[in-house]
Enzyme design. Structure first.
Site, PDB file in Angstrom:
ATOM      1  N   GLN A  21     -16.779   3.263 -15.689  1.00  0.00           N
ATOM      2  CA  GLN A  21     -15.466   2.658 -15.867  1.00  0.00           C
ATOM      3  C   GLN A  21     -14.841   3.145 -17.169  1.00  0.00           C
ATOM      4  OE1 GLN A  21     -15.517  -1.575 -16.345  1.00  0.00           O
ATOM      5  NE2 GLN A  21     -17.735  -1.657 -16.485  1.00  0.00           N
ATOM      6  N   GLU A  51     -15.246  -8.637 -11.177  1.00  0.00           N
ATOM      7  CA  GLU A  51     -16.288  -8.443 -12.175  1.00  0.00           C
ATOM      8  C   GLU A  51     -16.716  -9.773 -12.770  1.00  0.00           C
ATOM      9  OE1 GLU A  51     -17.210  -5.557 -15.958  1.00  0.00           O
ATOM     10  OE2 GLU A  51     -15.142  -5.777 -15.333  1.00  0.00           O
ATOM     11  N   SER A  75     -14.291 -10.264 -23.330  1.00  0.00           N
ATOM     12  CA  SER A  75     -15.129 -11.104 -24.191  1.00  0.00           C
ATOM     13  C   SER A  75     -14.983 -12.577 -23.811  1.00  0.00           C
ATOM     14  CB  SER A  75     -14.742 -10.907 -25.656  1.00  0.00           C
ATOM     15  OG  SER A  75     -13.518 -11.565 -25.911  1.00  0.00           O
ATOM     16  N   ASN A  76     -16.001 -13.352 -24.136  1.00  0.00           N
ATOM     17  CA  ASN A  76     -15.959 -14.772 -23.785  1.00  0.00           C
ATOM     18  C   ASN A  76     -14.782 -15.492 -24.443  1.00  0.00           C
ATOM     19  OD1 ASN A  76     -18.218 -14.215 -22.341  1.00  0.00           O
ATOM     20  ND2 ASN A  76     -19.506 -15.788 -23.279  1.00  0.00           N
TER      21      ASN A  76
END
Lengths: 388, 361
Positions: free
Chosen positions: A125, A243, A370-371
């Protein structure tokens, strides 16, 4: 609500189990971010494909089995139960695959999906750029329309699997005058094209799991444009949804880790001085079960015609933190031995792959958005909190 | 494999939501705190008319013959509204306990009390050994009490109550003292013990579902407050520090719900094998509610620490329901006991036990 499998589903499970028992390599493969390991994993992908197990939810014409999502979960359970290797082509089969299925032309599907399912082409990717990480709309890498081609120039970074892959997919700016999420297009790039330079980046474990890609006037045919020019953002969001949402991390992988953790704990529990480890193990096990149940619930809803919503951002936070906790707990059970790489078979069976897994778990809260970004998405789109 | 709720189940939930939205707003819950009984008898009657009390009782005994899977979203809704009335316990614990005994032993006394309960003619309180106090004991007409593994049924006149004050002003707790006798005995031996085991799982399940509803409602209140409250010239909700507090709650709630629904299914289909599923549900729902209570009080700032702020109705209920019907230690211990058995079915292929019958771990 009926939480037992149908006869057909049980039969499917038995079929998967038989095939896995007969075909999963007896010895674990080497890390797929090494040359040797990568080739071992490609060989495994081809074995999977020969058995028609490459991607069971895909239509038969592209090498799939037309399975429902619940059957996919059963497949995954049996895959990890049998100790199946990690999927080296996960970027392709789990991320690009569903996108192609939805936005690709019949010719693109026939061309790319078939080879993907056959294990013949590996995918990397290419989303992030040095100036576009969490802020993906800041992408600057250009793909200038030129007749039947695009001419790509610029740079991508953190491209997972790019070192050994055949193709990359990502977003490129096709309208030079555009800004933010306008004027971006979703393009597939052969990594052996003239002008492509791939520079490996060593990850925390020392292996080149990702890379920088430099594009120096790389000519790519318009056949490789997915969807309409300028529609890239929308299409990429769909990929990101898969994803984070469902396919990238099936629960079986974590359930397998959780099972190993419980087994490790059973062996050592009478020697542990840290009383909190009992609680940690119990919580890890419950949380893997919660993740599995939640995925079944989502799969069941999608099989019944529902859709994935912003709540899918919860998944990524949950499994990434769970993965870290499981590995931390295992390392705490192993104590001072945990830092050592196993030297022999005996040490390997004792120390397991906890150290490798622990290192990899550190990346979970970062990749695939990111979280912190996921929490923003949850707050704004799921809870309806104000953006500014 | 079907993890979705039916149209009927969702419509039932919708009907209850409509009723509670109009009949159980926060100001009326506060009004109960000033009343003698602490209960809204008119609302209790409406819940009976909706069919709640006899929902889980077999049709042969005058009930609707539905099961815990049909009921679970209703329990969650009761939590959403922080309903003070013990409707969940009446429907999910008291009525099925009486029904189990009727079915197993044909006890006439149990059948007559059950008939009254379904019709809204009486309130039945359940005293499980894990719970030191009984909620709304002073309003109960009958008590189902445990002596060892035996189940006794006593009219209110035969028990002595000693009231205690709960941190949750919506609750009216009392300790109960009483004398078991041959006349009060309803079920003993294997039947009695099985009844108490089932009652514990149903009680814990009911609390787990209410905790999910409570957590969800608290987050909604905090989201609304964060959009409204201005500081530094903008709503406090634009700040990531505030957003992330609530996003973390949303994640916990999202992953606590499926275990609660699975536990309901297991209680309905395979009650004797439901311990693991119920304990899992109770722990994770409790954790979600504890986090929501803490983070939402934080989002409300000083207001969150006042008596005036309605959030306290939900936060306090979360604190108490998490510890009733088995506290987190009790339930985690049950999971642990199971996990350390060498023959426990664990691993990716056992999400639903052996998969050929409900939750055959």
């Amino acid at each position: 609500m009926e939480l037992i499998y149908t006869a057909k589903q049980n039969q499917f499970r038995a079929e998967v189990r038989d095939w896995m028992n007969a075909n999963v390599p007896a010895k674990p493969l080497q890390n797929y971010d090494t040359q040797v390991g990568f080739e071992q994993h490609i060989a495994w992908e081809k074995t999977l494909a020969a058995g028609n197990w490459g991607m069971v939810t895909w239509p038969k014409e592209y090498g799939g089995r037309d399975c429902s999502l619940v059957e996919w979960l059963i497949f995954e359970e049996e895959y990890y139960r049998a100790g199946g290797p990690f999927r080296v082509n996960q970027n392709g089969v789990f991320l690009l695959g569903p996108t192609l299925m939805e936005y690709g032309t019949p010719a693109q599907k026939a061309r790319f999906l078939t080879k993907m399912a056959a294990g013949e082409e590996m995918w990397a990717q290419a989303w992030s750029e040095p100036g576009a990480g969490s802020d993906m709309a800041a992408i600057r890498c250009k793909a200038e329309p030129d007749g039947d081609d695009f001419i790509i120039s610029g740079q991508k970074i953190w491209s997972t699997r790019a070192v050994y892959a055949d193709y990359a997919f990502g977003l490129f700016r096709t309208d030079a005058a555009s800004e933010r999420h306008h004027g971006l297009s979703f393009i597939l790039v052969p990594l052996d094209s003239p002008g492509v330079t791939v520079r490996p980046i060593a990850q925390l474990d020392g292996e080149a799991g990702f890379a920088e890609i430099f594009f120096d006037d790389v000519r790519v045919s318009r056949d490789h444009l997915i969807g309409a020019e300028g529609e890239g953002w929308k299409i990429a969001m769909a990929t990101a949804g898969f994803e984070r949402g469902l396919m990238l991390r099936s629960p079986a992988r974590f359930q397998n880790t959780s099972k190993r953790l419980v087994e490790l704990y059973r062996r050592h529990r009478h020697d542990l001085l840290d009383a909190s480890l009992e609680d940690a193990v119990v919580r890890c096990y419950m949380d893997t079960e919660s993740y599995a149940l939640s995925t079944y619930q989502t799969a069941s809803r999608l099989d019944a015609g529902g859709s994935i919503g912003p709540e899918s951002s919860c998944n990524k936070i949950f499994w990434s933190l769970l993965d870290i906790r499981m590995h931390q707990t295992a390392m705490n059970i192993l104590g001072a031995r945990a830092e050592v790489e196993p030297r022999s078979e005996a040490e390997h069976s004792e120390l397991g792959r906890w150290l490798d897994g622990f290192l990899f778990s550190q990346s979970g809260p970062i990749y695939a958005g990111s979280n912190e970004i996921q929490r923003n998405i949850i707050a704004e789109r799921m809870l309806g909190m104000p953006r500014r | 494999m079907d993890f979705t709720f039916s149209q009927d189940q969702l419509m039932f939930q919708e009907a209850l939501t409509t009723l509670l939205a109009s009949e159980a707003p926060a100001d009326r819950i506060r009004a109960r705190w000033q009343s003698d009984s602490g209960l809204d008898a008119a609302l209790e009657q409406q819940l009976v008319e909706l069919g709640l009390a006899g929902m889980l009782v077999p049709e042969a005994l005058g009930g609707l013959g539905l099961d815990a899977t049909d009921f679970i979203k209703l329990a969650e809704t009761c939590g959403q509204f922080a309903l003070p009335e013990p409707a969940v316990e009446q429907a999910l614990v008291a009525a099925p306990l009486l029904a189990d005994i009727c079915t197993a032993s044909g006890a006439e006394r149990a059948e007559s009390v059950l008939g009254e309960l379904i019709g809204g003619g009486c309130r039945v309180a359940v005293g499980h050994i894990l719970n030191p106090y009984i909620n709304f004991a002073a309003n109960a007409d009958y008590f189902l009490l445990g002596h060892g593994g035996d189940v006794h049924l006593l009219p209110a006149a035969q028990v002595t109550l000693s009231a205690v004050k709960s941190v949750d002003p919506s609750r009216r707790l009392a300790a109960v003292s009483w004398q078991p006798s041959k006349a009060t005995l309803l079920a003993d031996g294997e039947l009695g013990a099985a009844c108490w085991r089932a009652a514990l799982n149903r009680g814990a399940l009911g609390n787990a579902a209410q905790l999910i509803g409570l957590a969800d409602a608290m987050v909604k209140q905090a989201v609304a407050y964060a959009a409204d409250r201005q500081q530094f010239g903008k709503p406090i909700g634009v700040n990531q520090a505030v957003k992330h507090l609530l996003a973390d709650c949303a994640v916990q709630i999202e992953f606590a719900r499926p275990p609660v629904y699975r536990a309901a299914y297991t209680v309905a289909q395979a009650a004797t094998r439901a311990d693991w599923a119920v304990s899992h549900a109770k722990v994770v729902a409790g954790e979600a509610a504890q986090l929501a209570a803490r983070n939402c009080i934080q989002v409300f700032g000083a207001m969150g620490y006042t008596w005036e702020c309605d959030l306290q109705i939900w936060a306090k209920r979360s604190w108490v329901l998490d510890r009733e019907w088995g506290d987190p230690g009790f339930h985690k211990n049950r999971v642990h006991e199971w996990l350390v058995q060498p023959n426990a079915l664990i691993g990716p292929e056992y999400t639903f036990g052996r998969g050929d019958q409900p939750h055959a771990h």
